[in-house]
Design an enzyme around this catalytic site. Structure first.
Site, short mmCIF file in Angstrom:
data_model
loop_
_atom_site.label_atom_id
_atom_site.label_comp_id
_atom_site.label_asym_id
_atom_site.label_seq_id
_atom_site.Cartn_x
_atom_site.Cartn_y
_atom_site.Cartn_z
N ASP A 61 -10.45 4.25 -1.51
CA ASP A 61 -11.06 3.27 -0.61
C ASP A 61 -12.59 3.22 -0.75
OD1 ASP A 61 -8.48 3.12 0.22
OD2 ASP A 61 -8.92 3.39 2.35
N ASP A 66 0.83 -1.21 0.00
CA ASP A 66 0.00 0.00 0.00
C ASP A 66 0.87 1.26 0.00
OD1 ASP A 66 -2.05 1.77 0.32
OD2 ASP A 66 -2.87 0.86 2.12
#
Ligand code: GLA
Length: 527
Positions: A340, A278
């Protein structure tokens, strides 16, 4: 004499008072000049120490200066220091649209440090110590050279989109060893494993500090990562972990920056089968541009291959630099295409219905990842969750459940474990979905259209057809068979949600689709 003696005594007493002042009182005064660089160290319950830095200047009883975050300086306000008590406030802005948060800092001097507390508005106070530090301590590690680019060889994994579970959507920072074991138990006992869900993936917040040799350790929530991996494997499942190419993860834990090969070796030794990598702080700190991203992600792609263990490589950089065009080159098996997801219709539908233009970049071993599932988390209706799974299956997206598998309702189970819909997602041909539209439609009219028709060819020669309704009222949605080259053929169809056969004779088929819902068919030519 007496007088002179008196004078002498007084003189000596006067001198010793000056000496006393010099020896003792002056250093106290000096200690009390709090001008300088400070670190606020907060021990966290999981065994990490959180550090934040301040550059302070005392002028009388007024304190000015900055909170220092990497190279960013945020001015403090309301700063005061008197009688050993220090107070100031820091206002930070974040998010889009921007929101601001005030954090009050308070402490009292204890020797050469402060016993210190921070309290963000609406949050519990956080306790620690404010200690002397140096400006260098606040700086991130120096930028390392990036490797030359080459094609990382295919690891042969994820021939169909990965299926499993990930801790973030439901548990965020509350994930721990006990929960992961219980989720693995539930995955095996609930039918999820039989339905194809395999990977039990730990997201952010498992990380501890590095040891003296620089090896990453797990924090107190995960006492023994190898034992946990053995346990998950004993259930016939696989285990995944999470890190960042930056020095810190998105939740502020230790990242893999400069330790890529060492971390890959550690994961392999623990028995890890999947890595989500990430971007997080790497983006903010090193101002990487889009071309840099390939080298950044290639480093870990190479490191995972070199580790000798088959480890699925999941790139998470939110679609930056058109990752779908190069994710496979750097060894990626899947790559996030968006920011997200949240557990609501707006977020899920905005993500899911905007993936069609890049659908063509998927192929076995390499998948677009529109983020994890929210099914069963409570923020959407059953129709919306059915749309979620259907849409993700048309996209051949990874199916990573993001709910609490220990306590699923029957409805949640019936959605997540719909074998017919999962079979579309997992189709071995890995062909991509197309939105079927009137050839005269423009991008603008298509975006405004609430009826969405999708078609995805499957390996057995059949076709998955989706009739979606993005609108807030039920509506009839139609597929014309000529638009998918099936006009004039005798067709058979099965409804993959009602699990019944459907009569679709004629030139087109229309279904009344509930608000935010879907009718999903598998259509084949009858022999
Ligand atoms: C980012 C990712 C999320 C999750 C969090 C963890 O926001 O996109 O999926 O991994 O970080 O901190």
């Amino acid at each position: 004499m007496l007088r002179s003696t008196d004078t002498a005594v007084r003189a000596i007493k006067g001198l010793s008072f000056v000496a006393f002042l010099f020896l003792f009182a002056m250093p106290i005064a000096a200690q009390s000049d709090i001008t300088g660089f400070w670190v606020f160290r907060v021990p966290t319950p999981d065994g990490n120490i959180r550090e934040s830095f301040f550059d302070l200047k005392l002028d009388g009883q007024t304190v000015t200066g900055n909170a220092v975050q990497n190279t960013r300086q945020i001015p403090i306000s309301d700063g005061t220091f008197h009688d050993g008590a220090l107070h100031f406030t820091v206002t930070t802005t974040f998010g889009n649209p921007p929101q601001s948060r005030q954090t009050a800092y308070d402490g009292h001097l204890d020797g050469d440090k402060f016993i210190f507390t921070s309290q963000a508005s609406g949050r519990d106070p956080v306790k620690g110590t404010l200690e002397h530090s140096k400006p260098e301590a606040a700086l991130p590690p120096a930028r390392l050279p990036l490797p030359d680019l080459h094609d990382v060889s295919d690891n042969g994994l994820a021939r169909t989109p990965p299926m499993g579970w990930n801790s973030w959507n439901k548990f965020a920072g509350r994930v721990d060893d006990v929960t992961v074991r219980a989720v693995a138990d539930a995955m095996a006992s609930s039918g999820m494993k039989n339905a194809g869900y395999t990977y039990v993936n730990i997201d952010d917040t498992w990380e501890g500090p590095r040891d003296a040799q620089g090896n990453i350790t797990s924090n107190l929530k995960f006492p023994n990562m190898k034992a946990l991996a053995d346990y998950v494997h004993s259930k016939g499942l696989k285990i995944g972990i999470y890190s960042s190419p930056g020095p810190k993860t998105c939740a502020g834990y230790e990242g893999s920056y400069g330790h890529e090969e060492q971390d890959a070796r550690t994961y392999a030794a623990w028995g890890i089968d999947y890595l989500k990598y990430d971007f997080c702080s790497a983006e903010r700190i090193y101002a990487y541009t889009s071309p840099d991203l390939l080298a950044v992600y290639q480093k870990m792609g190479d490191a995972l291959l070199k580790s000798g263990r088959p480890i699925v490589y999941s790139l998470c950089e939110y679609g930056r630099g058109d990752v779908w065009t190069w994710g496979a080159k750097v060894g990626g098996n899947l790559w996030r295409t968006t920011g997200d997801i949240s557990d609501n219709w707006r977020s899920m539908s905005n993500i899911g219905f905007r993936q069609f233009d890049i659908a063509q970049y998927i192929r076995p071993g390499h998948w677009n990842d529109p983020d994890m599932l929210e099914i069963g988390n409570g923020g959407m209706t059953a129709d919306e969750y059915r749309t979620h799974l259907s849409l993700w299956s048309f996209l051949a997206a990874p199916l990573l459940a993001g709910n609490d598998l220990r306590s699923m309702s029957d409805e949640t189970k019936s959605i997540l474990m719909n074998a017919d819909v999962i079979a579309v997602d997992q189709d071995t041909a890995g062909k991509f979905v197309k939105r079927i539209s009137d050839p005269s439609a423009t991008a603008a009219t298509l975006a405004a259209e609430t009826a969405v028709v999708l078609a995805r060819p499957l390996s057995d020669g059949s076709m998955a057809i989706g009739l979606f309704n993005r609108g807030d009222q039920p509506q009839s949605v139609t597929i014309h068979w000529r638009s998918v080259d099936l006009a004039g053929k005798k067709l058979r169809a099965r409804d993959l949600w009602s699990h019944s056969n459907v009569d679709i004779s004629g030139e087109s088929y229309s279904a009344t689709v509930p608000a935010h819902g879907v009718v999903m068919l598998k259509v084949s030519v009858a022999r």
